[in-house]
Write a protein that holds these residues in place. Structure first.
Motif, PDB file in Angstrom:
ATOM      1  N   GLY A 197      -8.705  27.450  25.504  1.00 54.30           N
ATOM      2  CA  GLY A 197      -7.587  28.254  25.220  1.00 54.30           C
ATOM      3  C   GLY A 197      -7.804  29.320  24.150  1.00 54.30           C
ATOM      4  N   LYS A 198      -8.318  29.016  23.134  1.00 54.93           N
ATOM      5  CA  LYS A 198      -8.781  29.928  21.910  1.00 54.93           C
ATOM      6  C   LYS A 198      -9.550  30.799  22.365  1.00 54.93           C
ATOM      7  CE  LYS A 198      -7.507  26.999  18.013  1.00 54.93           C
ATOM      8  NZ  LYS A 198      -7.499  25.470  18.014  1.00 54.93           N
ATOM      9  N   THR A 199     -10.616  30.486  23.411  1.00 58.95           N
ATOM     10  CA  THR A 199     -11.408  31.460  23.655  1.00 58.95           C
ATOM     11  C   THR A 199     -10.691  32.556  24.822  1.00 58.95           C
ATOM     12  OG1 THR A 199     -13.376  30.260  23.857  1.00 58.95           O
ATOM     13  CG2 THR A 199     -13.410  32.270  25.209  1.00 58.95           C
ATOM     14  N   PHE A 200      -9.870  32.160  25.621  1.00 56.73           N
ATOM     15  CA  PHE A 200      -9.032  32.865  26.376  1.00 56.73           C
ATOM     16  C   PHE A 200      -8.000  33.721  25.752  1.00 56.73           C
ATOM     17  CE2 PHE A 200      -5.279  33.257  29.302  1.00 56.73           C
ATOM     18  CZ  PHE A 200      -5.903  34.143  30.374  1.00 56.73           C
ATOM     19  N   LEU A 201      -7.410  33.175  24.478  1.00 60.36           N
ATOM     20  CA  LEU A 201      -6.490  33.678  23.599  1.00 60.36           C
ATOM     21  C   LEU A 201      -7.435  34.987  23.010  1.00 60.36           C
ATOM     22  CD1 LEU A 201      -3.607  33.997  21.776  1.00 60.36           C
ATOM     23  CD2 LEU A 201      -5.019  32.387  20.063  1.00 60.36           C
ATOM     24  N   GLY A 202      -8.613  34.669  22.467  1.00 58.88           N
ATOM     25  CA  GLY A 202      -8.892  35.602  21.756  1.00 58.88           C
ATOM     26  C   GLY A 202      -9.590  36.779  22.597  1.00 58.88           C
ATOM     27  N   LEU A 203      -9.951  36.636  23.822  1.00 52.12           N
ATOM     28  CA  LEU A 203     -10.512  37.980  24.869  1.00 52.12           C
ATOM     29  C   LEU A 203      -9.103  38.307  25.282  1.00 52.12           C
ATOM     30  CD1 LEU A 203     -12.676  35.807  27.225  1.00 52.12           C
ATOM     31  CD2 LEU A 203     -13.237  37.559  25.410  1.00 52.12           C
ATOM     32  N   LEU A 204      -7.973  37.938  25.464  1.00 52.55           N
ATOM     33  CA  LEU A 204      -6.799  38.452  25.729  1.00 52.55           C
ATOM     34  C   LEU A 204      -6.087  39.343  24.527  1.00 52.55           C
ATOM     35  CD1 LEU A 204      -4.528  36.204  28.219  1.00 52.55           C
ATOM     36  CD2 LEU A 204      -6.029  38.164  28.702  1.00 52.55           C
ATOM     37  N   LEU A 245      -9.889  31.326  16.880  1.00 54.47           N
ATOM     38  CA  LEU A 245      -9.776  30.547  15.934  1.00 54.47           C
ATOM     39  C   LEU A 245      -9.323  31.220  14.585  1.00 54.47           C
ATOM     40  CD1 LEU A 245     -13.280  28.958  15.658  1.00 54.47           C
ATOM     41  CD2 LEU A 245     -11.152  27.715  16.052  1.00 54.47           C
ATOM     42  N   ILE A 246      -9.653  32.348  14.340  1.00 49.24           N
ATOM     43  CA  ILE A 246      -8.884  33.295  13.170  1.00 49.24           C
ATOM     44  C   ILE A 246      -7.469  33.562  13.194  1.00 49.24           C
ATOM     45  CG2 ILE A 246      -9.099  35.338  11.778  1.00 49.24           C
ATOM     46  CD1 ILE A 246     -12.150  35.383  12.336  1.00 49.24           C
ATOM     47  N   ALA A 247      -7.142  33.739  14.668  1.00 44.52           N
ATOM     48  CA  ALA A 247      -5.701  34.156  14.708  1.00 44.52           C
ATOM     49  C   ALA A 247      -4.716  32.866  14.616  1.00 44.52           C
ATOM     50  CB  ALA A 247      -5.433  34.587  16.162  1.00 44.52           C
ATOM     51  N   ALA A 248      -5.541  31.732  15.118  1.00 40.97           N
ATOM     52  CA  ALA A 248      -4.601  30.477  14.985  1.00 40.97           C
ATOM     53  C   ALA A 248      -4.440  30.049  13.539  1.00 40.97           C
ATOM     54  CB  ALA A 248      -5.294  29.297  16.028  1.00 40.97           C
ATOM     55  N   ALA A 249      -5.613  30.114  12.901  1.00 42.28           N
ATOM     56  CA  ALA A 249      -5.594  29.591  11.277  1.00 42.28           C
ATOM     57  C   ALA A 249      -4.548  30.542  10.574  1.00 42.28           C
ATOM     58  CB  ALA A 249      -6.988  29.797  10.881  1.00 42.28           C
ATOM     59  N   ILE A 250      -4.542  31.989  10.748  1.00 38.01           N
ATOM     60  CA  ILE A 250      -3.633  32.584  10.039  1.00 38.01           C
ATOM     61  C   ILE A 250      -2.161  32.363  10.481  1.00 38.01           C
ATOM     62  CG2 ILE A 250      -2.856  35.317   9.864  1.00 38.01           C
ATOM     63  CD1 ILE A 250      -5.776  36.044  10.248  1.00 38.01           C
ATOM     64  N   LEU A 297       0.101  37.541  20.333  1.00 39.21           N
ATOM     65  CA  LEU A 297       0.213  36.698  21.621  1.00 39.21           C
ATOM     66  C   LEU A 297       0.700  35.409  21.211  1.00 39.21           C
ATOM     67  CD1 LEU A 297      -2.913  37.706  23.815  1.00 39.21           C
ATOM     68  CD2 LEU A 297      -0.682  38.341  24.146  1.00 39.21           C
ATOM     69  N   LEU A 298       0.315  34.729  20.203  1.00 36.51           N
ATOM     70  CA  LEU A 298       0.564  33.548  19.772  1.00 36.51           C
ATOM     71  C   LEU A 298       2.034  33.628  19.136  1.00 36.51           C
ATOM     72  CD1 LEU A 298      -2.516  32.106  17.474  1.00 36.51           C
ATOM     73  CD2 LEU A 298      -1.518  31.141  19.421  1.00 36.51           C
ATOM     74  N   ALA A 299       2.413  34.487  18.661  1.00 36.78           N
ATOM     75  CA  ALA A 299       3.923  34.531  18.216  1.00 36.78           C
ATOM     76  C   ALA A 299       4.777  34.774  19.458  1.00 36.78           C
ATOM     77  CB  ALA A 299       3.985  35.947  17.376  1.00 36.78           C
ATOM     78  N   ILE A 300       4.545  35.342  20.515  1.00 33.00           N
ATOM     79  CA  ILE A 300       5.166  35.492  21.595  1.00 33.00           C
ATOM     80  C   ILE A 300       5.412  34.107  22.363  1.00 33.00           C
ATOM     81  CG2 ILE A 300       5.674  36.783  23.769  1.00 33.00           C
ATOM     82  CD1 ILE A 300       4.463  39.280  22.467  1.00 33.00           C
ATOM     83  N   PHE A 301       4.209  33.570  22.741  1.00 37.02           N
ATOM     84  CA  PHE A 301       3.953  32.690  23.765  1.00 37.02           C
ATOM     85  C   PHE A 301       3.733  31.346  23.362  1.00 37.02           C
ATOM     86  CE2 PHE A 301       2.552  36.455  26.202  1.00 37.02           C
ATOM     87  CZ  PHE A 301       3.517  36.454  26.963  1.00 37.02           C
ATOM     88  N   TRP A 302       3.752  30.947  22.220  1.00 32.87           N
ATOM     89  CA  TRP A 302       3.264  29.824  21.627  1.00 32.87           C
ATOM     90  C   TRP A 302       4.168  29.062  20.593  1.00 32.87           C
ATOM     91  CZ3 TRP A 302      -0.649  26.939  24.077  1.00 32.87           C
ATOM     92  CH2 TRP A 302      -0.933  25.924  23.328  1.00 32.87           C
ATOM     93  N   ARG A 303       4.880  28.018  20.954  1.00 26.59           N
ATOM     94  CA  ARG A 303       5.849  27.383  20.342  1.00 26.59           C
ATOM     95  C   ARG A 303       5.201  26.527  18.832  1.00 26.59           C
ATOM     96  NH1 ARG A 303       8.951  24.256  24.442  1.00 26.59           N
ATOM     97  NH2 ARG A 303       7.262  22.753  23.584  1.00 26.59           N
ATOM     98  N   ARG A 304       5.622  26.494  17.636  1.00 23.19           N
ATOM     99  CA  ARG A 304       4.855  26.190  16.322  1.00 23.19           C
ATOM    100  C   ARG A 304       4.741  24.656  16.469  1.00 23.19           C
ATOM    101  NH1 ARG A 304       4.284  28.052  11.499  1.00 23.19           N
ATOM    102  NH2 ARG A 304       5.439  29.987  11.818  1.00 23.19           N
ATOM    103  N   ASP A 305       5.632  23.882  17.194  1.00 25.23           N
ATOM    104  CA  ASP A 305       5.459  22.403  17.469  1.00 25.23           C
ATOM    105  C   ASP A 305       4.547  22.061  18.490  1.00 25.23           C
ATOM    106  OD1 ASP A 305       7.384  23.299  19.354  1.00 25.23           O
ATOM    107  OD2 ASP A 305       8.563  21.393  19.139  1.00 25.23           O
ATOM    108  N   SER A 306       4.181  22.976  19.393  1.00 26.32           N
ATOM    109  CA  SER A 306       3.281  22.593  20.454  1.00 26.32           C
ATOM    110  C   SER A 306       1.964  22.760  20.375  1.00 26.32           C
ATOM    111  CB  SER A 306       3.532  23.159  21.779  1.00 26.32           C
ATOM    112  OG  SER A 306       4.188  24.178  21.845  1.00 26.32           O
ATOM    113  N   ASN A 335      -0.686  29.568  11.969  1.00 26.35           N
ATOM    114  CA  ASN A 335      -0.362  28.112  11.951  1.00 26.35           C
ATOM    115  C   ASN A 335       0.150  27.801  13.330  1.00 26.35           C
ATOM    116  OD1 ASN A 335      -1.365  27.656   9.405  1.00 26.35           O
ATOM    117  ND2 ASN A 335       0.764  28.171   8.411  1.00 26.35           N
ATOM    118  N   ARG A 336      -0.355  28.294  14.298  1.00 23.54           N
ATOM    119  CA  ARG A 336      -0.114  27.910  16.001  1.00 23.54           C
ATOM    120  C   ARG A 336      -1.145  27.751  16.610  1.00 23.54           C
ATOM    121  NH1 ARG A 336       5.518  31.063  17.373  1.00 23.54           N
ATOM    122  NH2 ARG A 336       6.089  31.369  15.290  1.00 23.54           N
ATOM    123  N   GLY A 337      -0.993  27.044  17.556  1.00 20.75           N
ATOM    124  CA  GLY A 337      -2.090  26.736  18.640  1.00 20.75           C
ATOM    125  C   GLY A 337      -3.055  25.695  18.059  1.00 20.75           C
TER     126      GLY A 337
END
Length: 76
Positions: free
Chosen positions: A29-36, A13-18, A67-76, A20-22
């Motif tokens: 998905g956010k739990t998996f992102l946080g664990l990885l 949650l914190i990473a996605a808020a900082i 991980l968000l910067a590498i694998f997640w596009r801003r518009d998706s 602006n992706r995801g």
């Protein structure tokens, strides 16, 4: 186990808020992102800063943002 999942969700949650992706990632998905992100961040940056359930929070958030910067596009 449940505590680790909760910490992973909070980190996601914190990473996605900082970053602006995801926004449409969902709870799992956010739990998996946080664990990885926690694994990656602690591998790259070590264990420093505040620790919650044996997880260093700041390096984990940095790993999740990477991980968000590498694998997640801003518009998706």
């Amino acid at each position: 186990m449940l505590g680790s999942l909760l910490v992973g969700f909070i980190i996601g949650l914190i990473a996605a808020a900082i970053s602006n992706r995801g926004e449409r990632m969902g709870c799992f998905g956010k739990t998996f992102l946080g664990l990885l992100g926690a694994g990656l961040g602690q591998f790259l940056f070590g264990k420093w800063g505040p620790v919650l359930r044996d997880t260093a929070i700041i390096p984990s958030i940095l790993g999740a943002i990477i991980l968000l910067a590498i694998f997640w596009r801003r518009d998706s």
